[in-house]
Design an enzyme around this catalytic site. Structure first.
Site, PDB file in Angstrom:
ATOM      1  CB  ALA A 157      -9.305 -33.083 -15.658  1.00  0.00           C
ATOM      2  CG  PHE A 181     -11.571 -24.590 -17.280  1.00  0.00           C
ATOM      3  CD1 PHE A 181     -11.388 -23.675 -18.303  1.00  0.00           C
ATOM      4  CD2 PHE A 181     -12.827 -24.695 -16.697  1.00  0.00           C
ATOM      5  CE1 PHE A 181     -12.441 -22.879 -18.746  1.00  0.00           C
ATOM      6  CE2 PHE A 181     -13.885 -23.903 -17.130  1.00  0.00           C
ATOM      7  CZ  PHE A 181     -13.686 -22.992 -18.156  1.00  0.00           C
ATOM      8  CG  ASN A 183     -14.250 -25.772 -13.723  1.00  0.00           C
ATOM      9  OD1 ASN A 183     -13.141 -26.241 -13.954  1.00  0.00           O
ATOM     10  ND2 ASN A 183     -15.345 -26.196 -14.332  1.00  0.00           N
ATOM     11  CE  LYS A 184     -11.402 -29.591 -14.465  1.00  0.00           C
ATOM     12  NZ  LYS A 184     -12.235 -28.782 -15.348  1.00  0.00           N
ATOM     13  CB  ILE A 185      -8.457 -28.682  -7.131  1.00  0.00           C
ATOM     14  CG1 ILE A 185      -9.712 -29.544  -6.970  1.00  0.00           C
ATOM     15  CG2 ILE A 185      -7.723 -28.514  -5.792  1.00  0.00           C
ATOM     16  CD1 ILE A 185      -9.468 -30.973  -6.574  1.00  0.00           C
TER      17      ILE A 185
END
Ligand SMILES: Cc1ncc(COP(=O)(O)O)c(C=O)c1O
Length: 375
Positions: A157, A181, A183-185
């Protein structure tokens, strides 16, 4: 400083709008459409793996992976105590028991040396989590898994594109799971992916993801499945993000290098999450631990930064300290130290050098505080 410096932020600087508009114009807005197939195919390629199955988020990706291994009541799955709660919850959804393992003091990831004494006849597998973007030391894990005939799920994740030696994480275990999501890379807003090289697991997961319906026979259900599908709109965003993933990864490394430059003189007060010589960190979050030389608590430290308009996050509270999974007998000293003293600093592609310089200058000030009275 004007606006709040956010801890995370998506950067939608590629074809996201164009592809989403195309979904709207062509009315392919549900979970069928060319972007779902293309995102899955390109993501499998990115992971140097054969199959990628898109789904609604990273939590259900873990659930699907565990269902594929038939986890149920009486089964135990080893999980690091220092992770986001979804890793353990997915085991619980299946009726299994997450069994916690302490962390390595340098990488903060599951400590391979602490795994074997948690294995018993009920143990079915290990979920490793590449925490904050630092790869897990996979060779010893795979060796233990082979010795005891356990499956390995990589929870990726937080670590899209990180490398273990020269292998991309997510290509090493039996199944890997990803979150997209916001906020992910790379992001799809909400979204997830399951990746595997195993044809049978791929087929099983596809069926479970789509209500248990057989791909070759419409409205034929032999298993209880789920509606865990990703939409074409989410996949359109995901494909555009994936086209630019190297930009996202390079940007994060730039940010990390700036933190090392500006915080490097504070080693009397702070520790960094290590980047081992066999690892290429993908820096989902740049994180520090406050040493005992810092006189104020971690939470006060974060409160001061918040007043300076710098948003931060505490490192995850170890899961064995949560009301839902509380354990008092077993000790997890490394995870407890990191969880008690760790802070995630702003890490995303919109930050500029002046932001990192400002954040670092405020950190220096609070490291040197004599008491919570401050100035
Ligand atoms: C390690 C880890 N696993 C699983 C998840 C769950 O992903 P999602 O929020 O997409 O359900 C997260 C989410 O942040 C995570 O950090």
């Amino acid at each position: 400083m004007g606006d709040v410096i956010q801890v995370a932020s998506p950067v939608l600087n590629g074809n996201e709008k164009k592809y989403v508009n195309e979904c709207l114009e062509t009315t392919w807005i549900s979970s069928k459409g060319k972007y779902v197939d293309e995102f899955e195919n390109r993501f499998a390629e990115f992971c140097r793996s054969r199959y990628a199955i898109s789904c609604s988020n990273g939590t259900v990706a873990l659930h699907l992976a565990l269902l594929a291994f038939n986890i149920g009541p009486g089964d135990e799955v080893l999980v690091p105590t220092l992770t986001y709660i979804a890793t353990a919850n997915a085991v619980t959804y299946c009726g299994g028991k997450p069994v916690f393992v302490d962390s390595d003091p340098e990488t903060w990831n599951i400590d391979p040396n602490k795994i074997e004494n948690k294995i018993n006849s009920n143990t079915k597998g290990i979920i490793v989590v590449h925490l904050y973007g630092h790869p897990v030391d996979m060779d010893p894990i795979m060796k233990i898994a082979k010795k005891y005939n356990l499956f390995v799920i990589e929870d990726v994740a937080e670590a899209h594109g990180a490398l273990y030696k020269d292998r991309v994480v997510g290509s090493i275990g039996d199944i890997s799971t990803f979150s997209f999501f916001g906020n992910k890379i790379i992001t799809t807003g909400e979204g997830g992916m399951v990746v595997t090289n195993n044809e049978k697991l791929n087929e099983k997961i596809r069926i479970l993801r789509s209500q248990g319906m057989y791909t070759s026979r419409r409205y034929w259900f032999e298993v209880i499945g789920y509606n865990y599908r990703m939409t074409n709109i989410q996949a359109a965003i995901g494909l555009a993000q994936l086209e630019n993933i190297q930009w996202h990864l390079d940007k994060r490394r730039e940010i990390a290098d700036l933190y090392y430059k500006y915080l490097g003189s504070l080693l009397e007060y702070i520790e960094f999450q290590a980047e081992k010589d066999w690892a290429t960190h993908s820096y989902w979050m740049f994180s520090i631990i406050l040493k005992n030389t810092v006189k104020i608590s971690r939470d006060e430290f974060m409160e001061h930064l918040k007043n300076d308009k710098v948003e931060t996050r505490p490192v995850f509270y170890p899961l064995h300290t949560m009301p839902t999974y509380r354990e008092t007998k077993e000790k997890y000293p490394v995870a407890e130290k990191v969880g008690h003293k760790g802070i995630n600093l702003p890490t995303h592609g919109l930050l500029k050098e002046e932001d990192i310089a400002y954040i670092s200058e405020r950190i220096k000030k609070y490291c040197e505080y004599e008491s919570c009275d401050g100035d």
